[in-house]
Write a protein that holds these residues in place. Structure first.
Motif, PDB file in Angstrom:
ATOM      1  N   VAL A 105       0.850  -1.188   0.000  1.00 53.76           N
ATOM      2  CA  VAL A 105       0.000   0.000   0.000  1.00 53.76           C
ATOM      3  C   VAL A 105       0.889   1.243   0.000  1.00 53.76           C
ATOM      4  O   VAL A 105       2.081   1.168   0.328  1.00 53.76           O
ATOM      5  CB  VAL A 105      -0.950   0.034   1.223  1.00 53.76           C
ATOM      6  CG1 VAL A 105      -1.918  -1.145   1.196  1.00 53.76           C
ATOM      7  CG2 VAL A 105      -0.161   0.059   2.529  1.00 53.76           C
ATOM      8  N   ASP A 106       0.280   2.396  -0.322  1.00 56.66           N
ATOM      9  CA  ASP A 106       1.035   3.646  -0.379  1.00 56.66           C
ATOM     10  C   ASP A 106       0.613   4.620   0.719  1.00 56.66           C
ATOM     11  O   ASP A 106       0.752   5.832   0.562  1.00 56.66           O
ATOM     12  CB  ASP A 106       0.860   4.295  -1.762  1.00 56.66           C
ATOM     13  CG  ASP A 106       1.552   3.489  -2.847  1.00 56.66           C
ATOM     14  OD1 ASP A 106       2.627   2.924  -2.573  1.00 56.66           O
ATOM     15  OD2 ASP A 106       1.004   3.400  -3.962  1.00 56.66           O
ATOM     16  N   ILE A 107       0.053   4.084   1.807  1.00 53.62           N
ATOM     17  CA  ILE A 107      -0.233   4.913   2.985  1.00 53.62           C
ATOM     18  C   ILE A 107       0.502   4.289   4.175  1.00 53.62           C
ATOM     19  O   ILE A 107       0.887   3.112   4.123  1.00 53.62           O
ATOM     20  CB  ILE A 107      -1.756   5.003   3.278  1.00 53.62           C
ATOM     21  CG1 ILE A 107      -2.353   3.618   3.569  1.00 53.62           C
ATOM     22  CG2 ILE A 107      -2.482   5.679   2.121  1.00 53.62           C
ATOM     23  CD1 ILE A 107      -3.819   3.664   3.997  1.00 53.62           C
ATOM     24  N   PRO A 108       0.718   5.046   5.243  1.00 52.71           N
ATOM     25  CA  PRO A 108       1.445   4.497   6.393  1.00 52.71           C
ATOM     26  C   PRO A 108       0.729   3.291   7.008  1.00 52.71           C
ATOM     27  O   PRO A 108      -0.499   3.239   7.062  1.00 52.71           O
ATOM     28  CB  PRO A 108       1.481   5.670   7.379  1.00 52.71           C
ATOM     29  CG  PRO A 108       1.341   6.888   6.536  1.00 52.71           C
ATOM     30  CD  PRO A 108       0.423   6.491   5.410  1.00 52.71           C
ATOM     31  N   VAL A 109       1.522   2.329   7.452  1.00 54.95           N
ATOM     32  CA  VAL A 109       1.008   1.151   8.154  1.00 54.95           C
ATOM     33  C   VAL A 109       1.682   1.080   9.518  1.00 54.95           C
ATOM     34  O   VAL A 109       2.912   1.019   9.612  1.00 54.95           O
ATOM     35  CB  VAL A 109       1.271  -0.144   7.362  1.00 54.95           C
ATOM     36  CG1 VAL A 109       0.780  -1.358   8.154  1.00 54.95           C
ATOM     37  CG2 VAL A 109       0.603  -0.087   6.001  1.00 54.95           C
ATOM     38  N   LEU A 110       0.888   1.099  10.565  1.00 56.03           N
ATOM     39  CA  LEU A 110       1.408   1.054  11.933  1.00 56.03           C
ATOM     40  C   LEU A 110       0.966  -0.246  12.588  1.00 56.03           C
ATOM     41  O   LEU A 110      -0.010  -0.859  12.174  1.00 56.03           O
ATOM     42  CB  LEU A 110       0.872   2.240  12.735  1.00 56.03           C
ATOM     43  CG  LEU A 110       1.032   3.623  12.087  1.00 56.03           C
ATOM     44  CD1 LEU A 110       0.390   4.685  12.956  1.00 56.03           C
ATOM     45  CD2 LEU A 110       2.505   3.937  11.858  1.00 56.03           C
ATOM     46  N   THR A 111       1.697  -0.651  13.603  1.00 51.58           N
ATOM     47  CA  THR A 111       1.307  -1.875  14.292  1.00 51.58           C
ATOM     48  C   THR A 111       0.711  -1.568  15.663  1.00 51.58           C
ATOM     49  O   THR A 111       1.176  -0.658  16.354  1.00 51.58           O
ATOM     50  CB  THR A 111       2.493  -2.846  14.447  1.00 51.58           C
ATOM     51  OG1 THR A 111       2.029  -4.034  15.109  1.00 51.58           O
ATOM     52  CG2 THR A 111       3.609  -2.236  15.276  1.00 51.58           C
ATOM     53  N   GLY A 112      -0.293  -2.345  16.026  1.00 45.51           N
ATOM     54  CA  GLY A 112      -0.900  -2.212  17.347  1.00 45.51           C
ATOM     55  C   GLY A 112      -0.521  -3.360  18.261  1.00 45.51           C
ATOM     56  O   GLY A 112      -1.056  -3.473  19.372  1.00 45.51           O
TER      57      GLY A 112
END
Length: 217
Positions: A105-112
């Motif tokens: 993807v081209d948006i930020p990916v954060l982890t929870g």
């Protein structure tokens, strides 16, 4: 299975600062089994985020977020859905699943979540580390029990000598795994296996990161 631990809400909120529209991915394999990142936890987290002013644009929890075809196929492209509706993706999948999302993807990916180990489950409640994926498995020689993962010192040629009454000297609340291995081999009527045990020097080239495995045709 891969075992994960949900991060504290305060830490997740701090990570999400600056974003408004959040798409949440869970995973119905490891994260769901250990009740720290499946659909239920993703929905609960979504409700909490909305209390803090975030707009949760979607919640999906496929059975295997680390399988590309499960999250992006012509019939069901969850990544496209997330990317088109959100500023950021919050993943509750293990480190592998989260990275697979991020690279597609081209948006930020954060982890929870934090990925903590490969383990075994009992009664849907207890999870114990059984494997560190060292790439050089020796459990055929040790009664099906891995001393690399289950000995704090990862000793492969026998106990360290510090065990007392069958308990680990590092953590007396757990058994010395070499004591457990000896018991197992005795039960299998193979006590001499331990006496003849000659584990080769570990080949650390097999655990150089990142590793790759290709299925042969």
């Amino acid at each position: 299975m891969v075992v994960v631990r949900l991060k504290p809400l305060e830490e997740i909120l701090e990570t999400l600062k600056g974003f408004k529209r959040v798409f949440i991915f869970g995973c119905e394999l490891g994260s769901s089994r250990c009740k720290n990142g499946g659909l239920k936890e993703a929905k609960n987290l979504g409700e909490e985020l909305e209390k803090f002013g975030f707009k949760v644009t979607g919640i999906r929890s496929p059975g295997g977020t680390c399988v590309l075809e499960r999250i992006a196929s012509p019939e069901r492209n969850l990544l496209k859905e997330a990317e088109e509706s959100s500023d950021v993706i919050l993943s509750l999948a293990c480190g592998a699943g989260t990275q697979l999302i991020a690279e597609n993807v081209d948006i930020p990916v954060l982890t929870g979540v934090s990925t903590i180990f490969i383990g075994a489950e009992r009664k849907g409640k207890y999870f114990d580390e059984y494997c560190i994926a060292c790439g050089d498995c020796i459990i055929s020689k040790t009664g099906g029990i891995c001393p690399v993962a289950r000995c704090p010192k990862s000793l492969t040629a026998g106990p360290c000598g510090g065990a007392i009454d069958g308990k680990c000297e590092i953590d007396p609340s757990m058994p010395c795994i070499w004591y457990t291995i000896a018991q197992r081999l005795e039960k299998l009527n193979q006590p001499d296996v331990l006496l003849k045990l000659k584990t080769p020097m570990r080949d650390y080239r097999k655990s150089i990161y990142p590793r790759r495995f290709v299925v042969e045709d």
